[in-house]
Scaffold this active site. Structure first.
Site, PDB file in Angstrom:
ATOM      1  N   LYS A   1       0.776  -1.144   0.018  1.00 19.05           N
ATOM      2  CA  LYS A   1      -0.176  -0.051   0.149  1.00 19.05           C
ATOM      3  C   LYS A   1       0.974   1.167  -0.063  1.00 19.05           C
ATOM      4  O   LYS A   1       0.483   2.216  -0.646  1.00 19.05           O
ATOM      5  CB  LYS A   1      -1.024   0.028   0.991  1.00 19.05           C
ATOM      6  CG  LYS A   1      -2.302  -0.838   1.021  1.00 19.05           C
ATOM      7  CD  LYS A   1      -3.020  -0.978   2.159  1.00 19.05           C
ATOM      8  CE  LYS A   1      -3.844  -2.143   1.952  1.00 19.05           C
ATOM      9  NZ  LYS A   1      -4.670  -2.690   3.153  1.00 19.05           N
TER      10      LYS A   1
ATOM     11  N   LYS B   1     -10.336  -5.710  -5.473  1.00 19.29           N
ATOM     12  CA  LYS B   1     -11.515  -4.738  -5.703  1.00 19.29           C
ATOM     13  C   LYS B   1     -10.707  -3.677  -6.595  1.00 19.29           C
ATOM     14  O   LYS B   1     -11.450  -2.981  -7.407  1.00 19.29           O
ATOM     15  CB  LYS B   1     -11.657  -4.025  -4.270  1.00 19.29           C
ATOM     16  CG  LYS B   1     -12.738  -4.777  -3.484  1.00 19.29           C
ATOM     17  CD  LYS B   1     -12.920  -4.293  -1.960  1.00 19.29           C
ATOM     18  CE  LYS B   1     -13.400  -5.022  -1.342  1.00 19.29           C
ATOM     19  NZ  LYS B   1     -13.077  -4.786   0.306  1.00 19.29           N
TER      20      LYS B   1
ATOM     21  N   LYS C   1      -3.791 -12.120  -7.511  1.00 21.21           N
ATOM     22  CA  LYS C   1      -5.418 -12.239  -6.777  1.00 21.21           C
ATOM     23  C   LYS C   1      -6.300 -11.395  -7.228  1.00 21.21           C
ATOM     24  O   LYS C   1      -6.086 -10.459  -7.709  1.00 21.21           O
ATOM     25  CB  LYS C   1      -5.263 -12.343  -5.258  1.00 21.21           C
ATOM     26  CG  LYS C   1      -4.842 -11.020  -4.755  1.00 21.21           C
ATOM     27  CD  LYS C   1      -5.045 -10.918  -3.289  1.00 21.21           C
ATOM     28  CE  LYS C   1      -4.736  -9.551  -2.944  1.00 21.21           C
ATOM     29  NZ  LYS C   1      -5.024  -9.027  -1.702  1.00 21.21           N
TER      30      LYS C   1
END
Ligand code: TYM
Length: 331
Positions: A111, A196, A193
Protein backbone atom coordinates in the site's frame (compact mmCIF):
# COMPACT_ATOMS: atom_id res chain seq x y z
CA UNK A 1 -20.20 -21.78 21.10
CA UNK A 2 -16.73 -20.78 19.86
CA UNK A 3 -16.52 -17.07 18.98
CA UNK A 4 -15.90 -16.00 15.39
CA UNK A 5 -15.03 -12.53 14.06
CA UNK A 6 -14.43 -11.32 10.53
CA UNK A 7 -14.62 -8.06 8.61
CA UNK A 8 -14.75 -6.70 5.10
CA UNK A 9 -13.53 -3.22 4.17
CA UNK A 10 -16.06 -0.84 2.64
CA UNK A 11 -13.84 0.17 -0.24
CA UNK A 12 -16.10 -0.72 -3.15
CA UNK A 13 -18.08 -3.59 -4.59
CA UNK A 14 -17.46 -7.10 -3.40
CA UNK A 15 -16.08 -9.70 -5.77
CA UNK A 16 -15.70 -13.42 -6.21
CA UNK A 17 -12.54 -13.44 -4.05
CA UNK A 18 -14.42 -11.91 -1.12
CA UNK A 19 -17.16 -14.48 -1.59
CA UNK A 20 -15.04 -17.62 -1.72
CA UNK A 21 -12.35 -16.38 0.65
CA UNK A 22 -14.68 -15.11 3.34
CA UNK A 23 -18.45 -14.78 2.85
CA UNK A 24 -19.09 -18.41 1.99
CA UNK A 25 -17.54 -19.42 5.29
CA UNK A 26 -19.48 -16.78 7.20
CA UNK A 27 -22.65 -18.45 5.95
CA UNK A 28 -21.38 -21.93 6.75
CA UNK A 29 -20.39 -20.90 10.27
CA UNK A 30 -23.51 -19.01 11.29
CA UNK A 31 -25.32 -21.99 12.83
CA UNK A 32 -22.58 -23.52 14.94
CA UNK A 33 -20.60 -20.50 16.11
CA UNK A 34 -21.18 -17.20 17.86
CA UNK A 35 -20.48 -14.91 14.93
CA UNK A 36 -19.55 -11.22 14.77
CA UNK A 37 -19.25 -9.94 11.21
CA UNK A 38 -18.61 -6.29 10.52
CA UNK A 39 -17.91 -3.69 7.86
CA UNK A 40 -14.43 -2.28 8.38
CA UNK A 41 -15.10 1.39 7.63
CA UNK A 42 -12.19 2.71 9.74
CA UNK A 43 -9.84 0.45 7.82
CA UNK A 44 -11.28 1.84 4.59
CA UNK A 45 -10.10 5.33 5.60
CA UNK A 46 -6.45 4.22 5.45
CA UNK A 47 -6.69 4.08 1.65
CA UNK A 48 -9.97 5.89 0.86
CA UNK A 49 -9.97 9.21 2.76
CA UNK A 50 -12.78 10.54 0.56
CA UNK A 51 -15.98 9.53 2.38
CA UNK A 52 -18.57 10.58 -0.21
CA UNK A 53 -19.25 6.95 -1.18
CA UNK A 54 -18.65 5.47 2.26
CA UNK A 55 -22.23 5.06 3.45
CA UNK A 56 -23.33 3.62 0.14
CA UNK A 57 -20.43 1.22 0.24
CA UNK A 58 -21.13 0.14 3.84
CA UNK A 59 -24.78 -0.59 3.04
CA UNK A 60 -23.75 -2.39 -0.15
CA UNK A 61 -21.39 -4.70 1.75
CA UNK A 62 -24.16 -5.47 4.22
CA UNK A 63 -26.74 -6.15 1.50
CA UNK A 64 -24.40 -8.44 -0.42
CA UNK A 65 -23.56 -10.44 2.69
CA UNK A 66 -27.21 -10.98 3.48
CA UNK A 67 -27.85 -11.80 -0.18
CA UNK A 68 -25.10 -14.41 0.05
CA UNK A 69 -27.01 -16.12 2.85
CA UNK A 70 -26.13 -14.45 6.15
CA UNK A 71 -29.10 -14.29 8.49
CA UNK A 72 -29.13 -11.15 10.69
CA UNK A 73 -31.14 -13.13 13.26
CA UNK A 74 -28.30 -15.61 13.68
CA UNK A 75 -25.20 -13.44 13.51
CA UNK A 76 -24.24 -10.01 14.81
CA UNK A 77 -23.76 -7.61 11.89
CA UNK A 78 -22.34 -4.16 12.56
CA UNK A 79 -20.15 -1.35 11.43
CA UNK A 80 -16.69 -1.06 12.99
CA UNK A 81 -17.02 2.69 13.68
CA UNK A 82 -20.18 2.08 15.75
CA UNK A 83 -18.10 0.21 18.35
CA UNK A 84 -15.69 2.76 19.89
CA UNK A 85 -14.36 0.14 22.31
CA UNK A 86 -12.40 -1.24 19.34
CA UNK A 87 -10.50 2.05 19.15
CA UNK A 88 -9.62 1.88 22.83
CA UNK A 89 -8.26 -1.64 22.52
CA UNK A 90 -6.36 -0.57 19.39
CA UNK A 91 -4.69 2.15 21.44
CA UNK A 92 -3.64 -0.31 24.13
CA UNK A 93 -2.35 -2.82 21.57
CA UNK A 94 -0.34 -0.12 19.80
CA UNK A 95 2.02 -0.07 22.78
CA UNK A 96 2.70 -3.75 22.15
CA UNK A 97 3.35 -3.45 18.41
CA UNK A 98 6.81 -2.58 17.13
CA UNK A 99 7.69 -0.25 14.29
CA UNK A 100 9.98 -2.87 12.74
CA UNK A 101 7.37 -5.60 12.46
CA UNK A 102 4.73 -3.17 11.19
CA UNK A 103 7.04 -1.86 8.49
CA UNK A 104 7.78 -5.40 7.35
CA UNK A 105 4.09 -6.29 6.82
CA UNK A 106 3.47 -7.22 3.17
CA UNK A 107 0.21 -5.27 2.88
CA UNK A 108 1.88 -2.17 4.33
CA UNK A 109 4.70 -2.34 1.83
CA UNK A 110 2.24 -2.84 -1.06
CA UNK A 111 0.00 0.00 0.00
CA UNK A 112 2.87 2.38 0.72
CA UNK A 113 4.07 1.69 -2.82
CA UNK A 114 0.58 2.30 -4.24
CA UNK A 115 0.01 5.60 -2.43
CA UNK A 116 3.42 7.17 -1.75
CA UNK A 117 1.71 10.53 -1.21
CA UNK A 118 -0.27 9.18 1.75
CA UNK A 119 1.76 6.72 3.84
CA UNK A 120 -0.21 7.50 6.99
CA UNK A 121 0.18 5.98 10.45
CA UNK A 122 -3.20 4.26 10.05
CA UNK A 123 -1.76 2.31 7.16
CA UNK A 124 1.25 1.32 9.26
CA UNK A 125 -0.85 0.23 12.24
CA UNK A 126 -3.54 -1.44 10.11
CA UNK A 127 -2.72 -4.89 11.57
CA UNK A 128 -3.06 -3.51 15.11
CA UNK A 129 -6.58 -2.23 14.40
CA UNK A 130 -7.40 -5.57 12.83
CA UNK A 131 -6.12 -7.37 15.94
CA UNK A 132 -8.34 -5.10 18.06
CA UNK A 133 -11.36 -6.03 15.87
CA UNK A 134 -10.72 -9.68 16.59
CA UNK A 135 -9.60 -9.55 20.21
CA UNK A 136 -12.39 -7.23 21.31
CA UNK A 137 -14.72 -10.26 21.21
CA UNK A 138 -11.97 -12.68 22.29
CA UNK A 139 -12.50 -14.64 19.09
CA UNK A 140 -10.96 -18.00 18.40
CA UNK A 141 -11.66 -18.29 14.67
CA UNK A 142 -11.35 -15.76 11.88
CA UNK A 143 -12.66 -16.84 8.47
CA UNK A 144 -10.52 -14.98 5.90
CA UNK A 145 -8.75 -15.49 2.58
CA UNK A 146 -5.08 -16.30 2.17
CA UNK A 147 -4.06 -12.64 1.89
CA UNK A 148 -4.94 -12.09 5.58
CA UNK A 149 -2.75 -14.86 6.97
CA UNK A 150 0.11 -12.59 8.01
CA UNK A 151 -2.30 -10.21 9.78
CA UNK A 152 -3.65 -13.12 11.80
CA UNK A 153 -0.17 -14.13 12.82
CA UNK A 154 0.41 -10.58 14.05
CA UNK A 155 -2.90 -10.59 15.95
CA UNK A 156 -1.75 -13.75 17.74
CA UNK A 157 1.54 -12.07 18.64
CA UNK A 158 -0.16 -8.97 20.02
CA UNK A 159 -2.58 -11.14 22.02
CA UNK A 160 0.27 -13.15 23.45
CA UNK A 161 2.27 -10.07 24.39
CA UNK A 162 -0.75 -8.59 26.14
CA UNK A 163 -1.36 -11.81 28.07
CA UNK A 164 2.27 -12.07 28.98
CA UNK A 165 2.65 -8.51 30.15
CA UNK A 166 -0.71 -7.87 31.84
CA UNK A 167 -2.38 -11.22 32.42
CA UNK A 168 -4.34 -13.82 30.50
CA UNK A 169 -7.21 -12.26 28.53
CA UNK A 170 -7.07 -13.23 24.87
CA UNK A 171 -7.13 -16.61 23.13
CA UNK A 172 -4.82 -16.89 20.10
CA UNK A 173 -7.10 -16.30 17.08
CA UNK A 174 -6.73 -18.60 14.08
CA UNK A 175 -7.39 -17.97 10.40
CA UNK A 176 -10.15 -20.43 9.55
CA UNK A 177 -11.32 -22.42 6.55
CA UNK A 178 -12.80 -25.66 7.93
CA UNK A 179 -9.43 -27.34 8.13
CA UNK A 180 -8.62 -26.63 4.48
CA UNK A 181 -5.98 -24.28 3.07
CA UNK A 182 -7.01 -20.62 3.06
CA UNK A 183 -8.47 -19.62 -0.30
CA UNK A 184 -6.88 -17.34 -2.86
CA UNK A 185 -9.09 -16.60 -5.84
CA UNK A 186 -6.87 -15.54 -8.76
CA UNK A 187 -7.71 -12.70 -11.11
CA UNK A 188 -8.78 -13.48 -14.67
CA UNK A 189 -5.71 -11.93 -16.30
CA UNK A 190 -3.34 -14.48 -14.85
CA UNK A 191 -1.66 -11.87 -12.64
CA UNK A 192 -2.08 -12.16 -8.88
CA UNK A 193 -5.26 -12.37 -6.83
CA UNK A 194 -8.65 -10.98 -7.64
CA UNK A 195 -8.99 -7.60 -5.92
CA UNK A 196 -11.29 -4.61 -5.65
CA UNK A 197 -8.91 -2.10 -7.11
CA UNK A 198 -6.71 -3.80 -9.67
CA UNK A 199 -7.65 -4.49 -13.31
CA UNK A 200 -11.44 -4.14 -13.24
CA UNK A 201 -11.96 -6.41 -16.23
CA UNK A 202 -10.09 -9.22 -14.48
CA UNK A 203 -12.29 -9.02 -11.37
CA UNK A 204 -15.78 -10.54 -11.23
CA UNK A 205 -18.00 -8.44 -8.96
CA UNK A 206 -21.11 -9.84 -7.31
CA UNK A 207 -22.96 -6.84 -8.82
CA UNK A 208 -21.87 -7.47 -12.44
CA UNK A 209 -24.69 -8.00 -14.91
CA UNK A 210 -24.87 -11.15 -16.99
CA UNK A 211 -23.35 -9.67 -20.14
CA UNK A 212 -20.46 -8.13 -18.27
CA UNK A 213 -19.75 -11.47 -16.55
CA UNK A 214 -19.69 -13.20 -19.96
CA UNK A 215 -17.47 -10.52 -21.41
CA UNK A 216 -14.97 -10.71 -18.56
CA UNK A 217 -14.81 -14.50 -18.58
CA UNK A 218 -14.32 -14.62 -22.35
CA UNK A 219 -11.42 -12.16 -21.99
CA UNK A 220 -9.64 -14.30 -19.39
CA UNK A 221 -6.06 -14.99 -20.38
CA UNK A 222 -5.51 -18.21 -22.33
CA UNK A 223 -3.30 -19.31 -25.23
CA UNK A 224 -3.72 -21.56 -28.26
CA UNK A 225 -3.71 -24.69 -26.09
CA UNK A 226 -1.30 -27.58 -25.50
CA UNK A 227 0.19 -29.21 -28.57
CA UNK A 228 1.02 -32.54 -26.97
CA UNK A 229 -0.67 -34.75 -24.36
CA UNK A 230 0.11 -34.24 -20.69
CA UNK A 231 1.79 -30.89 -21.18
CA UNK A 232 2.58 -28.79 -18.19
CA UNK A 233 -0.27 -26.39 -17.35
CA UNK A 234 0.62 -22.68 -17.36
CA UNK A 235 -0.39 -20.75 -14.24
CA UNK A 236 -3.04 -18.65 -15.98
CA UNK A 237 -4.76 -21.82 -17.23
CA UNK A 238 -4.50 -23.40 -13.79
CA UNK A 239 -6.22 -20.28 -12.46
CA UNK A 240 -9.13 -20.71 -14.85
CA UNK A 241 -9.52 -24.32 -13.76
CA UNK A 242 -9.38 -23.09 -10.16
CA UNK A 243 -12.15 -20.58 -10.73
CA UNK A 244 -14.18 -23.13 -12.66
CA UNK A 245 -13.98 -25.58 -9.78
CA UNK A 246 -15.62 -22.95 -7.53
CA UNK A 247 -18.76 -22.50 -9.63
CA UNK A 248 -19.04 -25.42 -12.07
CA UNK A 249 -20.00 -29.06 -11.57
CA UNK A 250 -17.13 -31.37 -10.82
CA UNK A 251 -17.90 -33.43 -13.93
CA UNK A 252 -17.57 -30.30 -16.07
CA UNK A 253 -14.17 -29.49 -14.61
CA UNK A 254 -13.04 -33.10 -15.09
CA UNK A 255 -14.12 -33.10 -18.72
CA UNK A 256 -12.02 -30.05 -19.53
CA UNK A 257 -9.14 -31.37 -17.48
CA UNK A 258 -9.04 -34.55 -19.51
CA UNK A 259 -9.37 -32.52 -22.72
CA UNK A 260 -6.32 -30.60 -21.58
CA UNK A 261 -4.42 -33.79 -20.89
CA UNK A 262 -5.34 -35.12 -24.34
CA UNK A 263 -4.29 -31.82 -25.88
CA UNK A 264 -7.77 -31.53 -27.38
CA UNK A 265 -9.04 -28.70 -25.18
CA UNK A 266 -10.70 -25.66 -26.76
CA UNK A 267 -10.37 -22.76 -24.38
CA UNK A 268 -13.17 -20.89 -26.13
CA UNK A 269 -15.58 -23.70 -25.24
CA UNK A 270 -14.25 -23.89 -21.72
CA UNK A 271 -14.74 -20.17 -21.18
CA UNK A 272 -18.26 -20.28 -22.65
CA UNK A 273 -19.16 -22.99 -20.17
CA UNK A 274 -17.51 -21.12 -17.32
CA UNK A 275 -19.31 -17.91 -18.29
CA UNK A 276 -22.71 -19.62 -18.11
CA UNK A 277 -21.93 -21.29 -14.78
CA UNK A 278 -20.68 -17.97 -13.43
CA UNK A 279 -23.85 -16.18 -14.53
CA UNK A 280 -25.94 -18.87 -12.84
CA UNK A 281 -23.92 -18.41 -9.67
CA UNK A 282 -23.76 -14.62 -9.49
CA UNK A 283 -27.12 -13.48 -10.83
CA UNK A 284 -29.32 -14.69 -7.93
CA UNK A 285 -26.97 -13.05 -5.39
CA UNK A 286 -27.00 -9.83 -7.42
CA UNK A 287 -30.78 -9.81 -7.62
CA UNK A 288 -31.25 -10.39 -3.89
CA UNK A 289 -28.66 -7.75 -3.02
CA UNK A 290 -30.36 -5.19 -5.28
CA UNK A 291 -33.66 -5.83 -3.60
CA UNK A 292 -32.20 -5.61 -0.09
CA UNK A 293 -30.32 -2.45 -0.99
CA UNK A 294 -33.59 -0.67 -1.74
CA UNK A 295 -34.65 -1.01 1.91
CA UNK A 296 -32.03 1.37 3.30
CA UNK A 297 -33.90 1.83 6.57
CA UNK A 298 -34.12 -1.90 7.09
CA UNK A 299 -30.38 -2.26 6.55
CA UNK A 300 -29.69 0.55 8.97
CA UNK A 301 -31.86 -1.11 11.61
CA UNK A 302 -29.92 -4.36 11.23
CA UNK A 303 -26.65 -2.49 11.81
CA UNK A 304 -28.01 -0.60 14.79
CA UNK A 305 -29.17 -3.79 16.47
CA UNK A 306 -25.85 -5.43 15.64
CA UNK A 307 -23.85 -2.55 17.07
CA UNK A 308 -25.72 -2.82 20.34
CA UNK A 309 -24.90 -6.49 20.70
CA UNK A 310 -21.32 -5.97 19.57
CA UNK A 311 -20.80 -3.18 22.08
CA UNK A 312 -22.05 -5.33 24.92
CA UNK A 313 -19.48 -7.94 24.11
CA UNK A 314 -16.79 -5.30 23.51
CA UNK A 315 -17.45 -3.56 26.82
CA UNK A 316 -16.94 -6.80 28.71
CA UNK A 317 -13.50 -7.14 27.15
CA UNK A 318 -12.52 -3.50 27.58
CA UNK A 319 -13.42 -3.54 31.26
CA UNK A 320 -11.17 -6.55 31.76
CA UNK A 321 -8.39 -5.02 29.67
CA UNK A 322 -8.45 -1.79 31.70
CA UNK A 323 -8.35 -3.76 34.91
CA UNK A 324 -5.44 -5.92 33.80
CA UNK A 325 -3.43 -3.02 32.38
CA UNK A 326 -3.95 -1.18 35.65
CA UNK A 327 -6.18 1.65 34.50
CA UNK A 328 -9.22 0.99 36.64
CA UNK A 329 -8.65 4.07 38.77
CA UNK A 330 -10.16 5.89 35.76
CA UNK A 331 -13.54 4.19 36.21
P1 TYM B 1 -10.87 -7.20 2.48
O1 TYM B 1 -11.94 -6.21 2.66
O2 TYM B 1 -9.75 -6.89 1.55
O3 TYM B 1 -11.47 -8.57 2.00
C1 TYM B 1 -12.53 -9.20 2.72
C2 TYM B 1 -12.31 -10.69 2.77
O4 TYM B 1 -12.18 -11.22 1.44
C3 TYM B 1 -10.99 -11.99 1.35
N1 TYM B 1 -10.44 -11.88 -0.01
C4 TYM B 1 -10.06 -12.92 -0.76
N2 TYM B 1 -10.07 -14.24 -0.51
C5 TYM B 1 -9.64 -15.04 -1.49
N3 TYM B 1 -9.20 -14.61 -2.71
C6 TYM B 1 -9.18 -13.29 -3.00
N4 TYM B 1 -8.78 -12.87 -4.20
C7 TYM B 1 -9.61 -12.38 -2.01
N5 TYM B 1 -9.72 -11.03 -1.95
C8 TYM B 1 -10.23 -10.73 -0.72
C9 TYM B 1 -10.05 -11.41 2.37
O5 TYM B 1 -9.06 -12.35 2.74
C10 TYM B 1 -11.00 -11.08 3.49
O6 TYM B 1 -11.24 -12.22 4.28
N6 TYM B 1 -8.05 -6.65 6.59
C11 TYM B 1 -9.29 -7.22 6.07
C12 TYM B 1 -10.54 -6.67 6.74
C13 TYM B 1 -10.53 -6.80 8.21
C14 TYM B 1 -10.68 -7.99 8.98
C15 TYM B 1 -10.64 -7.60 10.33
C16 TYM B 1 -10.83 -9.34 8.64
C17 TYM B 1 -10.42 -5.77 9.10
N7 TYM B 1 -10.49 -6.24 10.38
C18 TYM B 1 -10.75 -8.53 11.37
C19 TYM B 1 -10.93 -10.25 9.67
C20 TYM B 1 -10.91 -9.86 11.02
C21 TYM B 1 -9.38 -6.89 4.60
O7 TYM B 1 -8.75 -5.99 4.11
O8 TYM B 1 -10.28 -7.63 3.90
Amino acid sequence: KPIVVSGIRSTGQLHLGNYFGAMRNYVRMQEEYECYFFVADWHALTTHPDTKELENSVLGVLAENIAAGLDPEKVTLYCQSAVPEIAELYLLLNMLAYQGELEKTTTFKDKARNQPENVNAGLLTYPVLMAADILIHRALYVPVGKDQEQHLEMARNFAQRFNHRYGELFPGPQAFNFGAELVKVPSLDGAGKMSKSENQLATLYLADDDDLIRKKVMKAKTDSGPTEPNSEMPDYIRNIFGIMSLVSQESTVEKFRSDFNNASIRYGDMKKQLAEDMVAFISPIRARAQELRRDTDGLRRIMERGAEAARESAQRTIREARRLVGLEYLK
